[in-house]
Design a protein around this motif. Structure first.
Motif, mmCIF file in Angstrom:
data_model
loop_
_atom_site.group_PDB
_atom_site.id
_atom_site.type_symbol
_atom_site.label_atom_id
_atom_site.label_comp_id
_atom_site.label_asym_id
_atom_site.label_seq_id
_atom_site.Cartn_x
_atom_site.Cartn_y
_atom_site.Cartn_z
ATOM 1 N N VAL A 116 0.833 -1.134 -0.159
ATOM 2 C CA VAL A 116 -0.032 0.148 -0.051
ATOM 3 C C VAL A 116 0.893 1.596 0.096
ATOM 4 O O VAL A 116 0.609 2.384 -0.568
ATOM 5 N N LEU A 117 2.122 1.500 0.862
ATOM 6 C CA LEU A 117 3.205 2.095 0.861
ATOM 7 C C LEU A 117 3.669 2.182 -0.540
ATOM 8 O O LEU A 117 4.002 3.965 -1.132
ATOM 9 N N LYS A 140 7.212 8.229 5.930
ATOM 10 C CA LYS A 140 6.584 7.140 6.458
ATOM 11 C C LYS A 140 7.676 5.877 6.190
ATOM 12 O O LYS A 140 7.691 4.953 7.557
ATOM 13 N N LEU A 198 0.774 4.304 -2.319
ATOM 14 C CA LEU A 198 0.861 5.290 -2.267
ATOM 15 C C LEU A 198 1.894 5.998 -3.001
ATOM 16 O O LEU A 198 0.837 7.769 -3.894
ATOM 17 N N SER A 199 3.064 5.660 -3.188
ATOM 18 C CA SER A 199 4.002 6.725 -3.928
ATOM 19 C C SER A 199 3.707 6.717 -5.521
ATOM 20 O O SER A 199 4.021 7.886 -6.002
ATOM 21 N N VAL A 213 -1.058 5.670 4.519
ATOM 22 C CA VAL A 213 -1.460 5.611 3.406
ATOM 23 C C VAL A 213 -2.419 7.135 3.420
ATOM 24 O O VAL A 213 -2.505 7.997 2.722
ATOM 25 N N ASN A 214 -3.194 6.956 4.678
ATOM 26 C CA ASN A 214 -4.237 8.606 4.676
ATOM 27 C C ASN A 214 -3.842 8.941 4.658
ATOM 28 O O ASN A 214 -4.389 10.457 4.073
ATOM 29 N N LEU A 248 -7.585 -1.516 1.291
ATOM 30 C CA LEU A 248 -7.104 -1.588 2.149
ATOM 31 C C LEU A 248 -6.701 -2.077 3.170
ATOM 32 O O LEU A 248 -5.328 -2.967 3.494
ATOM 33 N N VAL A 250 5.494 10.701 1.454
ATOM 34 C CA VAL A 250 6.406 9.527 1.429
ATOM 35 C C VAL A 250 7.483 8.951 2.495
ATOM 36 O O VAL A 250 7.512 8.461 3.001
#
Lengths: 530, 519
Positions: free
Chosen positions: B85-86, B265, B89-90, B346-347, B490, B262
């Motif tokens: 998921v990361l 994170k 996200l990127s 993510v959020n 997710l 990002v």
């Protein structure tokens, strides 16, 4: 009746690289004496480059044919073992690229003997039309020969000879800068006086150790140590004096004071040679003396080297912050790197396997650091003011806008010095630190825990060092260019080649370090001949 | 051996080289190529993610090539649910940032023609962006700890140049502060990485093989410390947070989104994966001090945010507060809280990304980051004001928007966590709940002062969002609202991976995580 004197056995094949370099140096002197002035340069340049390339080829031949000798050569005076051959290869490559820089016009004075600013000097300049000294070529070759001899010397006397053969031409070369003559002469004088002192220390130490062991051969000393108590005053005094002489050459604190002055004053191609070749040779010699000669005396010298390594890293990186001159800053950075290398020297402890790991780390570090250093100094030669190179850092402001390629390349070299991942410098630093941590876990090491401490000191010093490397990047890229900024010289083919090769190696090894690590591994696995 | 991840990492870097080699004067082409490459990466990521089996092996799409045999280093990649998921996200944020930064390097002018930032090299900016994308994917995909470290450190360099060359007035100070803080943490981590390799004695850096390799509690604590400090600086956690407001305020809005959305994170991701799983005993031993730091971050970030006069600094401080929540969730040792923390990563990326970009559009129109220079934007630019409001509400975790779900899960999970006896974490959860009120204050007060009230004189000339700007913000707002009502996709991916982590830390996995998703 006198007993017949046996002719000494000389392994000509093994020593061929050395002989070629010295032979070419002597031919160079003859050229200086007999060839007409206008021809000299066109003879010297190919002669010097070919001899260095030839010597390198001979080193390669020895390695590729698997003929790495496992016994001392030349009646025990020299040890051309795996690490020696690796160091020879590195020194030859580095000196080859430095000669390409030397070859560039305008770094060397036409008449070194005349008083700066006098009519004599002006006259020499006009006659020569700037072609300068051609003596630099044989002098460089002698220095390179000394550098080859230094880490391969297997007894202290031979090592002293090598030290002098390496240093004397360098003292002279330091004084030959064409611009800022007084600074150059001052550098030469300082280097000569301090260097002579350190040589005296080394020689005196040799005599003391001879008094203890009855021999100057390194393996003989080690043998005597295993038999004796190891606490003989002669030995301890001798050991510390040898240490002073050797640590002076690599510029470890508290013997680092000459480095900034000499690096600043010397012609930049010679600075590049000293910062790369001399450091490689001297670290090789330090390893050989401490590991081969004093291997049985670990207990006594390792705590001392611990302190010196920590001090060198801290002094080098902290003092570099306050520098405003690019060559002085690189000099202090070289001091800090000498400290990192000493961390690797400390790590040569315990099993043969651990020793090979540490040795591999140091060899790798020397190779990649040397290449990056030459590249960085090659860039320095190109940024010029009317009075010579634009050394002051403020003159570098905004270079990123005026010459993005050149500034980008220099920034990359600085990141490699700082040890940022994906540059060769990172893997060098990692190798040394990893070797040090793993040596700390060797059984029976009374100062094992301290090794991790030394690595932590090294890491903090790296963080401090990153600050001054980054400061130059800030100046080059994030500051506005000065209105009357320095000129960017049109580089000669040689300089372009030097910068390009250094950049390629720094990037290439940064992406795929195994290429050089593999070779260092092979060289280190056989260890020094003990 | 799956080629997916190496391809995902190769595409942006190849794109970066192409962009850098374009001839002079092809700025527009450079932007188009960058956008195209980032969209290709997004599509590839989407296709890859569709093939991810949540109930399958922990690490999927794995590949390992020998890289540095002398050091025992492999080029080992693979993703679990959290990493996937990361990476997604990127991949979502980069094309959005490319569009948002379309004119950032051209020399930003305000409506009345004052130059905010001068013209700079467009090609360099966009190729740095693509290099950064490769490293962002790489750092989450690495299953070899050495490779992770390499990306962890190397990704500082493109971001450093993006802040230092393209940022605001104080950019060089902010860039150096950012770099030195991160380098220092990274170097401490390097010692721990070496220590891990040596002590484990397995001659490998592959993460799955190193789980459980360190048993001695004292060694665990030291190594944990090295990793944790690096991640705490990156995340950033109070008291090593001070670089973030400077860096985020000085960075161009697009770079700030990637930095906070990002790059930071990586810190919390690292805590969840490396700190917990490699050193479970140390993680449990240090839970209370870290929870205290996290709670301080939550409250401190929120209070300081209220007092900010600069919008970007304000958003940066709100992020410090949110990162406090994520760290709290990671170390609460309950599956609900950990899943909430992973979801929050993510959020927060979407919410803060939207907020930074909307604020960036405001700043680009007025040329000032100060809240007091605005007022009544709503009347002249209603669309911009509307997006800004929604992004702000996501920042204060309004129910129905995605951040709410994750913040709620973290608080519930922490409240119910039985680690360290029953009371300790309950208290932490209760205190951190205060931040919900503070969040309303800092966001609504900022919104009130900028988009409501009488229209300030210079604001009157504002143009509303153009099509490009709407295309930038609309997908983010859609994601915020979509995942606010329906976080299940997710969570389905995150949960198995988090359970695996907690199993390795020997925390009983409850089913609250599933309950917590109730809408």
């Amino acid at each position: 009746m006198n007993p017949a004197i046996d002719a000494p056995t000389i392994e000509y094949g093994t020593l061929a690289p050395l002989l070629i370099v010295f032979g070419a140096a002597i031919i160079g002197v003859l050229v200086e004496a007999f060839a007409p002035r206008y021809l000299r340069k066109s003879i010297h340049v190919p002669l010097t480059l070919l001899s260095l390339a030839g010597a390198f080829a001979l080193v390669l031949v020895q390695v590729l044919r698997g003929q790495v000798s496992t016994a001392p050569s030349a009646m025990g005076a020299l040890a051309v073992d795996g690490p020696s051959l690796f160091l020879w290869g590195v020194i030859l490559v580095l000196s080859f690229v430095c000669v390409l820089l030397v070859n560039d016009e305008g770094h060397f004075v036409a008449s070194a003997a005349s008083v700066p600013g006098s009519a004599d000097e002006e006259g020499a300049e006009s006659v020569d039309n700037g072609s300068g000294h051609t003596e630099v070529y044989p002098l460089v070759l002698f220095a390179v020969g000394g550098m080859l001899l230094f880490p391969a010397a297997n007894d202290l006397l031979m090592m002293f000879v090598a030290l002098e053969v390496m240093s004397l031409p360098l003292y002279l070369l330091c004084g030959l800068a064409r611009r800022r003559r007084l600074l150059s002469q001052e550098a030469s004088m300082k280097y000569f006086l301090l260097g002579a002192f350190s040589s005296a220390f080394f020689l005196y130490g040799t005599a003391m150790v001879y008094g203890f062991a009855g021999t100057v051969s390194l393996s003989g000393i080690n043998h005597a140590l295993s038999a004796g108590s190891g606490l003989d005053p002669l030995l301890l005094i001798g050991l510390s004096m040898l240490g002073v002489g050797l640590l002076f050459k690599i510029g470890a604190a508290p013997f680092q004071a000459w480095k900034p002055d000499v690096y600043q004053g010397a012609p930049t191609p010679i600075t590049a040679l000293m910062a790369s070749g001399t450091l490689v040779a001297a670290v090789g010699a330090v390893l050989r003396v401490f590991w081969v000669g004093l291997g049985n005396l670990d207990w006594d010298w390792r705590p001392v080297i611990w302190v010196i390594a920590a001090l060198t890293m801290i002094v080098g990186s902290v003092l570099a912050i306050t520098q405003t001159e690019i060559k002085r800053m690189l000099a202090y950075s070289s001091v800090a790197h000498a400290g990192f290398l000493l961390v690797g020297v400390m790590a040569t402890f315990g099993t043969a396997e651990q020793n090979a790991v540490s040795l591999k780390a140091i060899l790798f570090y020397l190779a990649v650091y040397g290449v990056t250093t030459v590249g960085a100094f090659a860039v320095v030669t190109l940024i010029r003011d009317p009075g010579g190179e634009a050394g002051h850092l403020s003159r570098w402001a905004g270079l990123g806008k005026r010459a993005p390629m050149l500034a980008g390349t220099f920034a990359f070299f600085l990141l490699a010095f700082a040890g940022i991942p994906l540059t060769s410098g990172f893997f060098g630093k990692y190798a040394v630190f990893a070797a040090a941590v793993s040596s700390g876990t060797q059984p029976g090491d009374p100062i094992g825990g301290w090794m991790v401490g030394l690595v932590v000191v090294g890491v903090i010093a790296s963080a401090v060092a990153a600050f001054f490397y980054v400061r130059v990047i800030v100046l080059m890229f994030f500051s506005e260019p000065a209105a009357d900024g320095p000129a960017i010289a049109v580089p000669s083919m040689g300089t372009v080649a030097v910068i390009a090769v250094s950049l390629l190696v720094t990037v290439g090894v940064g992406l795929y370090p195994e290429s050089v690590l593999g070779i260092a591994n092979d060289a280190a696995s056989s260890l020094f001949i003990r | 051996m799956s080629p997916w991840l190496p391809i995902l990492m190769a595409v942006p870097v190849v794109g970066a080289i192409v962009v850098a080699l374009l001839p002079k004067g092809s700025d527009k082409l450079a932007k188009q190529v960058t956008l195209l490459v980032s969209l290709v990466v997004l599509v590839l990521t989407g296709v890859m993610a569709a093939g991810f089996d949540p109930d399958g092996d922990r690490f999927q799409f794995t590949a390992a090539y020998n890289w540095i045999p002398s050091f025992g280093v492999k080029f080992g990649v693979g993703v679990d649910g959290v990493a996937l998921v990361l990476i997604a996200l990127s991949a979502v944020l980069v094309p959005i940032v490319v569009l948002a930064s379309w004119h950032d390097a051209d020399g930003v002018k305000t409506a009345d023609g004052t130059l905010i930032t001068p013209k700079r090299s467009v090609k360099t900016y966009f190729s740095l962006l693509l290099v950064l994308e490769t490293m962002m994917i790489g750092v989450f995909a690495a299953t070899d700890i050495f490779l992770f470290y390499v990306f962890f450190e190397a990704m500082l360099i493109p971001m450093y140049f993006m802040i230092g060359s393209y940022g605001g007035a104080q950019r060089s100070y902010a860039a150096v502060k950012f770099l030195l803080y991160s380098l220092f943490g990274g170097l401490l981590m390097l010692v721990a990485v070496i220590g891990l390799y040596v002590v484990a004695g397995k001659s490998t850096f592959m993460f799955p093989e190193l789980v459980g390799a360190i048993q001695d509690p004292t060694t665990q604590k030291w190594l944990f410390g090295g990793f944790f400090i690096a991640f705490a600086i990156k995340a950033p956690l109070w008291p090593v947070h001070t670089w973030l407001p400077d860096a985020a305020a000085q960075a161009p809005a697009g770079a700030a989104v990637l930095l906070v959305g990002v790059l930071d994170k990586v810190g919390t991701f690292g805590m969840l994966r490396f700190c917990l799983e490699l050193f479970p005993d140390a993680a449990k031993a240090f839970t209370m001090p870290i929870v205290v730091l996290a709670v301080i971050s939550i409250i401190y970030g929120a209070i300081v945010a209220i007092g900010q006069t600069d919008m970007k600094r304000l958003i940066a401080y709100t992020s410090i507060s949110h990162f406090g929540f994520i760290v709290l969730g990671v170390f609460a040792m309950s599956s609900t809280a950990s899943a909430g923390a992973a979801l929050y990563m993510v959020n927060h990326g979407f919410a803060t990304g939207a907020l930074f970009l909307a604020a960036g559009f405001l700043i680009a129109r007025r040329g000032s980051p100060f809240i007091s220079d605005y007022g009544g934007v709503q009347r002249v630019a209603p669309v911009l004001a509307g997006f800004f409001l929604v992004a702000g509400l996501a920042g204060l975790s309004l129910p129905g928007l995605s951040s709410f779900v994750s913040e709620f899960m973290v608080m519930i999970g922490t409240y119910e966590s039985q680690a360290h006896g029953s009371g300790a974490l309950t208290v932490a959860a209760v205190i951190s709940a205060i931040a919900v009120i503070l969040a309303a204050v800092y966001i609504l007060w900022m919104v009130q002062r900028t988009i409501n009230g009488p229209t300030a004189e210079p604001v009157k000339a504002f143009k509303d969002l153009n099509v490009r700007e709407i295309v930038v913000l609309a997908p983010l707002v859609a994601l915020i609202i979509g995942f606010g009502f329906f976080p299940k996709p997710l969570l389905d991916v995150i949960n198995p991976s988090v359970h695996q982590t907690l199993t390795n830390v020997q925390v009983p996995v409850s089913t609250i995580a599933e309950k917590g998703t109730g809408q």
